[in-house]
Motif scaffolding. Structure first.
Motif, PDB file in Angstrom:
ATOM      1  N   SER A 290       0.851  -1.185   0.000  1.00  0.00           N
ATOM      2  CA  SER A 290       0.000   0.000   0.000  1.00  0.00           C
ATOM      3  C   SER A 290       0.886   1.235   0.000  1.00  0.00           C
ATOM      4  O   SER A 290       1.856   1.317   0.747  1.00  0.00           O
ATOM      5  CB  SER A 290      -0.915   0.003   1.228  1.00  0.00           C
ATOM      6  N   CYS A 291       0.559   2.189  -0.861  1.00  0.00           N
ATOM      7  CA  CYS A 291       1.405   3.357  -1.085  1.00  0.00           C
ATOM      8  C   CYS A 291       0.726   4.624  -0.584  1.00  0.00           C
ATOM      9  O   CYS A 291      -0.400   4.922  -0.980  1.00  0.00           O
ATOM     10  CB  CYS A 291       1.688   3.539  -2.574  1.00  0.00           C
ATOM     11  N   ARG A 292       1.427   5.367   0.242  1.00  0.00           N
ATOM     12  CA  ARG A 292       0.975   6.716   0.548  1.00  0.00           C
ATOM     13  C   ARG A 292       1.257   7.591  -0.674  1.00  0.00           C
ATOM     14  O   ARG A 292       2.060   7.236  -1.532  1.00  0.00           O
ATOM     15  CB  ARG A 292       1.691   7.238   1.785  1.00  0.00           C
ATOM     16  N   PRO A 293       0.608   8.754  -0.783  1.00  0.00           N
ATOM     17  CA  PRO A 293       0.741   9.548  -2.003  1.00  0.00           C
ATOM     18  C   PRO A 293       2.015  10.379  -2.087  1.00  0.00           C
ATOM     19  O   PRO A 293       2.676  10.650  -1.079  1.00  0.00           O
ATOM     20  CB  PRO A 293      -0.494  10.465  -1.943  1.00  0.00           C
ATOM     21  N   PHE A 294       2.343  10.765  -3.289  1.00  0.00           N
ATOM     22  CA  PHE A 294       3.413  11.703  -3.599  1.00  0.00           C
ATOM     23  C   PHE A 294       4.757  11.278  -2.997  1.00  0.00           C
ATOM     24  O   PHE A 294       5.167  10.147  -3.160  1.00  0.00           O
ATOM     25  CB  PHE A 294       3.004  13.130  -3.181  1.00  0.00           C
ATOM     26  N   ASP A 295       5.404  12.192  -2.282  1.00  0.00           N
ATOM     27  CA  ASP A 295       6.785  11.954  -1.872  1.00  0.00           C
ATOM     28  C   ASP A 295       6.946  10.844  -0.856  1.00  0.00           C
ATOM     29  O   ASP A 295       8.069  10.407  -0.596  1.00  0.00           O
ATOM     30  CB  ASP A 295       7.389  13.243  -1.311  1.00  0.00           C
ATOM     31  N   ALA A 296       5.868  10.373  -0.261  1.00  0.00           N
ATOM     32  CA  ALA A 296       5.988   9.273   0.690  1.00  0.00           C
ATOM     33  C   ALA A 296       6.330   7.961  -0.007  1.00  0.00           C
ATOM     34  O   ALA A 296       7.042   7.124   0.547  1.00  0.00           O
ATOM     35  CB  ALA A 296       4.689   9.118   1.478  1.00  0.00           C
ATOM     36  N   ALA A 297       5.827   7.764  -1.216  1.00  0.00           N
ATOM     37  CA  ALA A 297       6.069   6.511  -1.941  1.00  0.00           C
ATOM     38  C   ALA A 297       7.106   6.658  -3.052  1.00  0.00           C
ATOM     39  O   ALA A 297       7.734   5.667  -3.437  1.00  0.00           O
ATOM     40  CB  ALA A 297       4.760   5.977  -2.530  1.00  0.00           C
ATOM     41  N   LEU A 298       7.285   7.854  -3.570  1.00  0.00           N
ATOM     42  CA  LEU A 298       8.216   8.060  -4.688  1.00  0.00           C
ATOM     43  C   LEU A 298       9.622   7.532  -4.399  1.00  0.00           C
ATOM     44  O   LEU A 298      10.232   6.893  -5.265  1.00  0.00           O
ATOM     45  CB  LEU A 298       8.253   9.540  -5.062  1.00  0.00           C
ATOM     46  N   PRO A 299      10.176   7.740  -3.190  1.00  0.00           N
ATOM     47  CA  PRO A 299      11.519   7.202  -2.924  1.00  0.00           C
ATOM     48  C   PRO A 299      11.600   5.685  -3.039  1.00  0.00           C
ATOM     49  O   PRO A 299      12.657   5.147  -3.401  1.00  0.00           O
ATOM     50  CB  PRO A 299      11.812   7.665  -1.487  1.00  0.00           C
TER      51      PRO A 299
ATOM     52  N   GLY B 191      -2.740   4.115  -2.523  1.00  0.00           N
ATOM     53  CA  GLY B 191      -2.452   3.418  -3.768  1.00  0.00           C
ATOM     54  C   GLY B 191      -1.886   2.049  -3.441  1.00  0.00           C
ATOM     55  O   GLY B 191      -1.607   1.739  -2.281  1.00  0.00           O
ATOM     56  N   ILE B 192      -1.716   1.216  -4.448  1.00  0.00           N
ATOM     57  CA  ILE B 192      -1.122  -0.109  -4.237  1.00  0.00           C
ATOM     58  C   ILE B 192      -0.119  -0.385  -5.348  1.00  0.00           C
ATOM     59  O   ILE B 192      -0.423  -0.236  -6.531  1.00  0.00           O
ATOM     60  CB  ILE B 192      -2.196  -1.213  -4.180  1.00  0.00           C
ATOM     61  N   GLY B 193       1.096  -0.784  -4.949  1.00  0.00           N
ATOM     62  CA  GLY B 193       2.141  -1.102  -5.904  1.00  0.00           C
ATOM     63  C   GLY B 193       2.593  -2.544  -5.780  1.00  0.00           C
ATOM     64  O   GLY B 193       2.227  -3.249  -4.834  1.00  0.00           O
ATOM     65  N   VAL B 194       3.389  -2.984  -6.745  1.00  0.00           N
ATOM     66  CA  VAL B 194       3.888  -4.362  -6.778  1.00  0.00           C
ATOM     67  C   VAL B 194       5.367  -4.364  -6.399  1.00  0.00           C
ATOM     68  O   VAL B 194       6.182  -3.639  -6.994  1.00  0.00           O
ATOM     69  CB  VAL B 194       3.692  -4.988  -8.171  1.00  0.00           C
ATOM     70  N   ASN B 195       5.701  -5.159  -5.409  1.00  0.00           N
ATOM     71  CA  ASN B 195       7.080  -5.322  -4.962  1.00  0.00           C
ATOM     72  C   ASN B 195       7.908  -5.916  -6.104  1.00  0.00           C
ATOM     73  O   ASN B 195       7.597  -6.988  -6.622  1.00  0.00           O
ATOM     74  CB  ASN B 195       7.098  -6.250  -3.745  1.00  0.00           C
ATOM     75  N   ARG B 196       8.958  -5.219  -6.489  1.00  0.00           N
ATOM     76  CA  ARG B 196       9.777  -5.680  -7.606  1.00  0.00           C
ATOM     77  C   ARG B 196      10.409  -7.040  -7.332  1.00  0.00           C
ATOM     78  O   ARG B 196      10.690  -7.808  -8.264  1.00  0.00           O
ATOM     79  CB  ARG B 196      10.857  -4.642  -7.916  1.00  0.00           C
ATOM     80  N   LYS B 197      10.600  -7.392  -6.063  1.00  0.00           N
ATOM     81  CA  LYS B 197      11.221  -8.663  -5.711  1.00  0.00           C
ATOM     82  C   LYS B 197      10.197  -9.748  -5.379  1.00  0.00           C
ATOM     83  O   LYS B 197      10.586 -10.819  -4.894  1.00  0.00           O
ATOM     84  CB  LYS B 197      12.166  -8.464  -4.524  1.00  0.00           C
ATOM     85  N   SER B 198       8.939  -9.488  -5.644  1.00  0.00           N
ATOM     86  CA  SER B 198       7.924 -10.509  -5.385  1.00  0.00           C
ATOM     87  C   SER B 198       8.216 -11.768  -6.184  1.00  0.00           C
ATOM     88  O   SER B 198       8.588 -11.702  -7.359  1.00  0.00           O
ATOM     89  CB  SER B 198       6.535  -9.986  -5.762  1.00  0.00           C
ATOM     90  N   LYS B 199       8.029 -12.911  -5.550  1.00  0.00           N
ATOM     91  CA  LYS B 199       8.208 -14.195  -6.238  1.00  0.00           C
ATOM     92  C   LYS B 199       6.889 -14.689  -6.839  1.00  0.00           C
ATOM     93  O   LYS B 199       6.829 -15.786  -7.389  1.00  0.00           O
ATOM     94  CB  LYS B 199       8.776 -15.227  -5.258  1.00  0.00           C
ATOM     95  N   ASN B 200       5.839 -13.873  -6.705  1.00  0.00           N
ATOM     96  CA  ASN B 200       4.512 -14.266  -7.200  1.00  0.00           C
ATOM     97  C   ASN B 200       3.965 -13.200  -8.148  1.00  0.00           C
ATOM     98  O   ASN B 200       2.827 -12.762  -8.027  1.00  0.00           O
ATOM     99  CB  ASN B 200       3.546 -14.446  -6.018  1.00  0.00           C
ATOM    100  N   LYS B 201       4.791 -12.784  -9.087  1.00  0.00           N
ATOM    101  CA  LYS B 201       4.432 -11.655  -9.943  1.00  0.00           C
ATOM    102  C   LYS B 201       3.145 -11.889 -10.737  1.00  0.00           C
ATOM    103  O   LYS B 201       2.288 -10.995 -10.836  1.00  0.00           O
ATOM    104  CB  LYS B 201       5.582 -11.340 -10.908  1.00  0.00           C
ATOM    105  N   GLU B 202       3.005 -13.073 -11.325  1.00  0.00           N
ATOM    106  CA  GLU B 202       1.814 -13.323 -12.147  1.00  0.00           C
ATOM    107  C   GLU B 202       0.554 -13.183 -11.313  1.00  0.00           C
ATOM    108  O   GLU B 202      -0.414 -12.527 -11.711  1.00  0.00           O
ATOM    109  CB  GLU B 202       1.881 -14.719 -12.775  1.00  0.00           C
ATOM    110  N   ALA B 203       0.553 -13.781 -10.130  1.00  0.00           N
ATOM    111  CA  ALA B 203      -0.608 -13.691  -9.253  1.00  0.00           C
ATOM    112  C   ALA B 203      -0.793 -12.257  -8.759  1.00  0.00           C
ATOM    113  O   ALA B 203      -1.925 -11.762  -8.640  1.00  0.00           O
ATOM    114  CB  ALA B 203      -0.449 -14.639  -8.070  1.00  0.00           C
ATOM    115  N   ALA B 204       0.301 -11.558  -8.472  1.00  0.00           N
ATOM    116  CA  ALA B 204       0.216 -10.186  -7.995  1.00  0.00           C
ATOM    117  C   ALA B 204      -0.465  -9.285  -9.027  1.00  0.00           C
ATOM    118  O   ALA B 204      -1.292  -8.438  -8.681  1.00  0.00           O
ATOM    119  CB  ALA B 204       1.610  -9.653  -7.667  1.00  0.00           C
TER     120      ALA B 204
END
Length: 417
Positions: free
Chosen positions: A84-93, A300-313
């Motif tokens: 889960s992503c907070r908006p703007f500069d909280a998630a951008l980094p 917002g919701i983002g996908v962890n780049r290191k997720s091992k379940n990308k297709e399901a994500a």
């Protein structure tokens, strides 16, 4: 032969089942502890019914611990599959450090317009790294029973607003406002960010600050502090030590007439016995002006780049962009409004009224959310402190504006043309 074939088929099914289990157990991280039951009993079951090979676990962390915790888990490779992503500069980094996938063109993203996407995009607007989920809207709640007893109407203008507060104070049986400043954030986020857009003309004023064409010492911004300066006379004697929970309780128990708030409080007040909740938009300066409402893009919701379940994500992400999810979320997590362009019938009456402001009022978002928080001191912390002092009657409006501008000038450099 039949036995061999049977054994072979059994082995194949076992291997397929094991692979599916490894690839389709998802963890979605969030700070929304209050939403755990809705995810567990409504949202996740709705998704899993259509995707029987995927299981989802909603993992909530206390809001005060979430930001640092999820950043650490992402860096360590132990974070959930979706974040889960907070908006703007909280998630951008998090995106800049390579922790989140780029979502441009992914299934489900087509249901969000540019205004919704901007809270989770790079500064140049080229990359989107979180799917918009929900916003909250600022306004004023009022106790319908108190208003009826005192023969009051919801105010639309500044003059009408203060006339209402005067009438309640004159009656003496109720506090005009349920508002304290002990935690400071309320002063900035439920008052300044709430009424301010009517003075600095919403997006016009915000963008002028970003571009370096306006200052906090300009008349429209000083006028917003002057509104708060007047409010100080309607706060209780112990406002400086009154917490957010104290204010909630005061209003819920029918001891105050008006509560400056955001839509996130609707569900909480819906549980208050005997409270008849009403809402009105932030008052305009004078009759005939267009209303200005702050709609804060919150989740917002983002996908962890290191997720091992990308297709399901990405299957889950696509469903999060669907009309089914937008409807369920908006009507079960009351006071949080879908940022998608799906047409949703909002069922809660107070939430429905606030959602309608999207069509009748000009919209902006929290003044300092985009760009302005960068630097030291952060605009967020400065606004908390200064607005609390104004409401406590300790800081005149003009001095508040000067102090904020002084910090702003040190911390923020407008973009070069």
């Amino acid at each position: 032969m039949n036995i061999a074939r049977l054994l072979g088929n059994t082995l194949l099914l076992t291997l397929l089942s094991a692979t599916a289990a490894r690839a389709s157990t998802l963890v979605l991280e969030s700070w929304r502890v209050d939403d755990q039951a809705v995810w567990d009993t409504v949202l996740i079951p709705a998704f899993e019914r259509k995707h029987p090979g995927i299981t989802v676990r909603f993992a909530a962390t206390a809001p005060t611990e979430y930001d640092s915790g999820v950043a650490g888990r992402l860096a360590a490779g132990t974070a959930g599959d979706l974040i889960s992503c907070r908006p703007f500069d909280a998630a951008l980094p998090l995106y800049r450090k390579g922790h989140l996938d780029k979502l441009n063109g992914k299934s489900g993203m087509q249901y969000f317009d540019a205004a919704a996407l901007m809270a989770w995009q790079t500064d140049d607007g080229k990359d989107t790294f979180c799917m918009p989920v929900a916003s909250v809207i600022h306004g004023f709640f009022y106790n319908k029973k108190i208003f009826a007893r005192l023969k009051l109407q919801p105010p639309a203008t500044e003059a009408e607003f203060f006339a209402v507060l005067d009438a309640v104070r004159k009656h003496g049986g109720y506090a005009p406002l349920a508002l304290g400043t002990a935690e400071q954030w309320e002063a900035s986020q439920t008052v300044f960010t709430n009424i301010g857009p009517s003075y600095w003309r919403g997006e016009e004023g915000r963008r002028a600050l970003v571009a370096g064409k306006a200052k906090f010492t300009d008349p429209p911004f000083v006028a917003a502090f002057e509104f708060e300066e007047r409010l100080a006379g309607y706060l209780g004697a112990n406002a400086a030590t009154q917490t957010y929970a104290d204010s909630q309780a005061q209003f819920a128990q029918g001891r105050a007439a008006v509560y400056p708030a955001g839509s996130w409080d609707i569900a909480w007040f819906n549980r208050a016995p005997g409270l008849e909740l009403g809402v009105f938009a932030p008052p305009v300066r004078r009759a005939g002006q267009a209303c200005q409402v702050s709609e804060h893009m919150d989740i917002g919701i983002g996908v962890n780049r290191k997720s091992k379940n990308k297709e399901a994500a990405y299957r889950l992400l696509a469903w999060l962009g669907s009309q089914e999810f937008a409807d369920l979320y908006t009507n079960r997590v009351i006071g949080f409004f879908t940022l998608s362009n799906h047409l949703i019938a909002v069922r809660d009456p107070v939430a429905k009224q606030m959602a309608a402001w999207r069509n009748s009022c000009a919209l902006t978002f929290r003044l300092n959310a985009q760009f302005l928080n960068r630097g030291t001191p952060s605009m967020e912390s400065l606004l908390w402190e200064v607005n609390a002092q104004v409401l406590n009657g300790k800081l005149p409006a003009a001095e508040a504006a000067r102090r904020v501008q002084q910090g702003f000038a040190k911390a923020y450099a407008p973009p070069r043309k």
